[in-house]
Design an enzyme around this catalytic site. Structure first.
Site, PDB file in Angstrom:
ATOM      1  N   SER A  96       0.805  -1.234   0.000  1.00  0.00           N
ATOM      2  CA  SER A  96       0.000   0.000   0.000  1.00  0.00           C
ATOM      3  C   SER A  96       0.832   1.275   0.000  1.00  0.00           C
ATOM      4  CB  SER A  96      -0.945   0.013   1.201  1.00  0.00           C
ATOM      5  OG  SER A  96      -1.672  -1.168   1.262  1.00  0.00           O
ATOM      6  N   ARG A 107       7.997   6.346  -3.228  1.00  0.00           N
ATOM      7  CA  ARG A 107       8.215   7.138  -2.004  1.00  0.00           C
ATOM      8  C   ARG A 107       7.498   6.469  -0.848  1.00  0.00           C
ATOM      9  NH1 ARG A 107       5.007   9.787  -5.484  1.00  0.00           N
ATOM     10  NH2 ARG A 107       2.798   9.588  -5.028  1.00  0.00           N
ATOM     11  N   ASP A 163      -4.087  -2.171  -3.965  1.00  0.00           N
ATOM     12  CA  ASP A 163      -5.320  -2.710  -3.367  1.00  0.00           C
ATOM     13  C   ASP A 163      -6.575  -2.521  -4.226  1.00  0.00           C
ATOM     14  OD1 ASP A 163      -5.321  -0.011  -2.903  1.00  0.00           O
ATOM     15  OD2 ASP A 163      -5.820  -0.128  -0.779  1.00  0.00           O
TER      16      ASP A 163
END
Ligand code: ADP
Ligand code: MG
Length: 551
Positions: A152, A167, A205
């Site tokens: 995620s 990042r 997701d």
């Protein structure tokens, strides 16, 4: 908000923000969808997932899933039963905070591999025995198990099992991870423990949400879109490969379609068409990342309570009644569940709202103030649902499915599901027969019809604030466009789906006829089942490639 302006007038203003922009937003949505398919670095990133096939509910086999969210690490074994159902074992641990700031990326994955090892020992020791005997015995479980990894964080993908971190967010910071390949780093740690596991798929997701919905959804209609309206908002949809022109020839896997992660949370960061109020602006300025995720900041659970808080501050200061010591002046003290509560408080004197204002914010609100708060909550929630509708409408229009004949026989008929879940963590048993779309027969269709006639009255307070009458239709055609949705906001905000459907009807290219063909249902556990299904898709792709090799 201008001082002295009455609440109803402010509301008119707010509602002109929610009703005027549809036409322009369509044009921009069109541009954004197209732009992201053509170039890297577009505002709406349109990230290719490299998943090229959708499960139809007939897939079988045991797959692993690892879900690394912001807070928890979950390991699951998903047994696909081939009749749109599955059984799942899972274990969940909180990610130790020192690992979020680990010295190396490998250190994080060493921890995950250890958890995976423990999980296999407990739930699937048969795989460990077979691998330690090198598969030489007659043990049936000598194969490797394929694993899907839900990660995620923002990553850039180069293949189904290849991707690099862009990042860190959510309190993580492991500097050496940036630019490193996620799957191979994980795989090395798995190999050190000699586990018979292959990291076969890296998934976002929303991609998992779409896959999970496609596997479990009722009826023959293929799923087009998986959408999340929870803490954040995003959607992944099925795009035609030929339109993904930013993929170079060598990067295109075999297949006609690919799931694309739209990253629609950053739709119109440029603020060309999104509705904008002083409260939205205050929220954005004070946020961790000003100027980005502008669409998400108007839609998702993380932000709606904060928009309301700013609006209440505005309201009270225009009345000259501000208690500066109230929690009202602390950021994020109102959760978006407050909006659901306020929107459905039908007590005389709005006692529920007043009580909550007192409990949460130490505000002793008059009935008049409570009425204003309810109107604001309805307006903010309604605006969010209408924007959610715009995103869904945009994908449906761009997909071309409304004019294209839907392939028949691509999905078998629905089977009532009964799914067992076992594991270290209590988890509600998933029963996909609770999906209303499955129940719209017999008695249920009667109840539904009664509801449909009363819905006009139920929707009256909403319709007072702009937008057309929403007609619920019971006899939906068979060539449906299936949409899977996950997230508490969608689930719990009153009439969220009804408002979305109103938008679909209003948008010219869809209309009442098109809206009847849209089937919206809950998607179950995209990061667990969805990741397992991605691993299954990877397995299929590997088989295909192997068959292409000369014998
Ligand atoms: P996640 O996004 O982490 O997967 P959820 O789908 O449960 O989790 O979404 C959580 C978000 O939903 C939170 O921002 C929370 O404020 C919001 N939420 C939870 N309950 C409600 C509710 N009853 N009404 C509106 N929003 C809610
Ligand atoms: Mg979720």
């Amino acid at each position: 908000m201008e001082a002295g302006m009455s609440v109803p007038r402010r509301l008119d203003l707010w509602n002109s923000w929610v009703s005027d922009y549809d036409n322009r937003i369509r044009i921009i949505a069109d541009f954004c969808v197209e732009d992201g398919l053509k170039h890297d670095g577009a505002t709406m990133a349109q990230i290719p997932s490299y998943v090229t096939s959708l499960p139809d509910g007939t897939d079988t086999g045991l797959y692993l899933a690892v879900d690394l969210g912001g807070t928890n690490l979950r390991v699951c074994a998903v047994d696909l039963l081939g009749d749109s159902t599955y059984s799942m074992k899972q274990s969940k641990v909180a990610i130790p905070s020192q690992l979020m700031l680990a010295a190396t990326f490998s250190e994080l994955f060493a921890f995950i591999a250890t958890r995976l090892h423990l999980f296999l020992q407990k739930h699937h020791p048969e795989y460990l025995e077979a691998s330690s005997s090198n598969g030489a015995t007659t043990a049936v479980k000598k194969d490797n198990i394929l694993l899907g990894f839900t990660f995620s964080f923002a990553f850039e993908q180069q293949a189904l099992d290849r991707g690099t971190l862009l990042r860190w967010t959510k309190g993580f910071n492991i500097p050496d991870a940036i630019g490193m390949d996620i799957c191979s780093t994980f795989q090395s740690e798995i190999d050190k423990l000699q586990l018979p596991v292959i990291v076969a798929a890296l998934v976002n997701d929303t991609v998992g949400t779409l896959l999970a919905r496609s596997y479990t959804s009722p009826g023959k209609s293929p799923t087009l879109l998986g959408a999340i309206f929870g803490t954040g908002t995003n959607g992944a949809y099925v795009e035609r490969m030929s339109r993904l022109t930013k993929l170079k020839r060598g990067e295109k896997p075999t297949g006609d379609e690919m799931i694309v992660n739209s990253e629609w949370g950053s739709f119109d960061n440029e603020m060309k068409v999104l509705p904008d109020t002083v409260y939205d602006q205050a929220l954005d300025t004070e946020s961790v990342h000003p100027g980005i995720q502008m669409f998400e900041k108007r839609i998702s659970g993380m932000y709606l309570g904060e928009v309301l808080r700013h609006a209440i501050v505005g309201l009270l200061s225009s009345q000259g009644s501000v208690n500066t010591s109230s929690k009202l002046h602390e950021a994020y003290t109102i959760d978006s569940s407050f909006l659901s509560m306020a929107a459905s408080d039908d007590t005389a004197g709005l006692t529920v709202i007043r009580k909550q204002l007192d409990l949460l914010l130490e505000i002793d609100a008059s009935v008049e103030i409570a009425e204003a708060v309810k109107i604001l909550a309805l307006a903010i929630g309604r605006r969010a649902a209408r924007l959610a509708g715009v995103a869904i409408a945009g994908v449906i229009i761009k997909s071309g499915r409304l004019s294209a004949p839907i392939p028949t026989g691509s999905k078998k008929n629905a089977v009532a599901a009964s799914v067992k879940t076992v594991g270290d963590v209590e988890q509600a048993t998933f029963d996909s027969s609770s999906d209303p779309a499955r129940k719209r027969t017999g008695l249920w269709s009667m109840i539904y019809r009664v509801f449909a006639t009363t819905a006009w009255w139920l929707s009256l307070p909403l319709r007072m604030f702009g937008g057309g009458q929403i007609k619920l239709v019971t006899d939906r055609p068979t060539d449906m466009i299936d949409v899977g949705v996950d997230g508490s906001l969608f689930e719990f905000y009153p009439k969220f789906e009804e408002i979305i459907r109103g938008v679909l009807q209003e948008v010219e290219e869809i209309g009442i006829e098109g809206e009847r063909r849209v089937q919206i249902g809950k998607a179950q556990d995209g990061s667990g089942v969805g990741a397992a299904l991605a691993a299954r898709a990877a397995g299929k792709a590997r088989e295909l490639e192997a068959n292409k090799l000369p014998k």
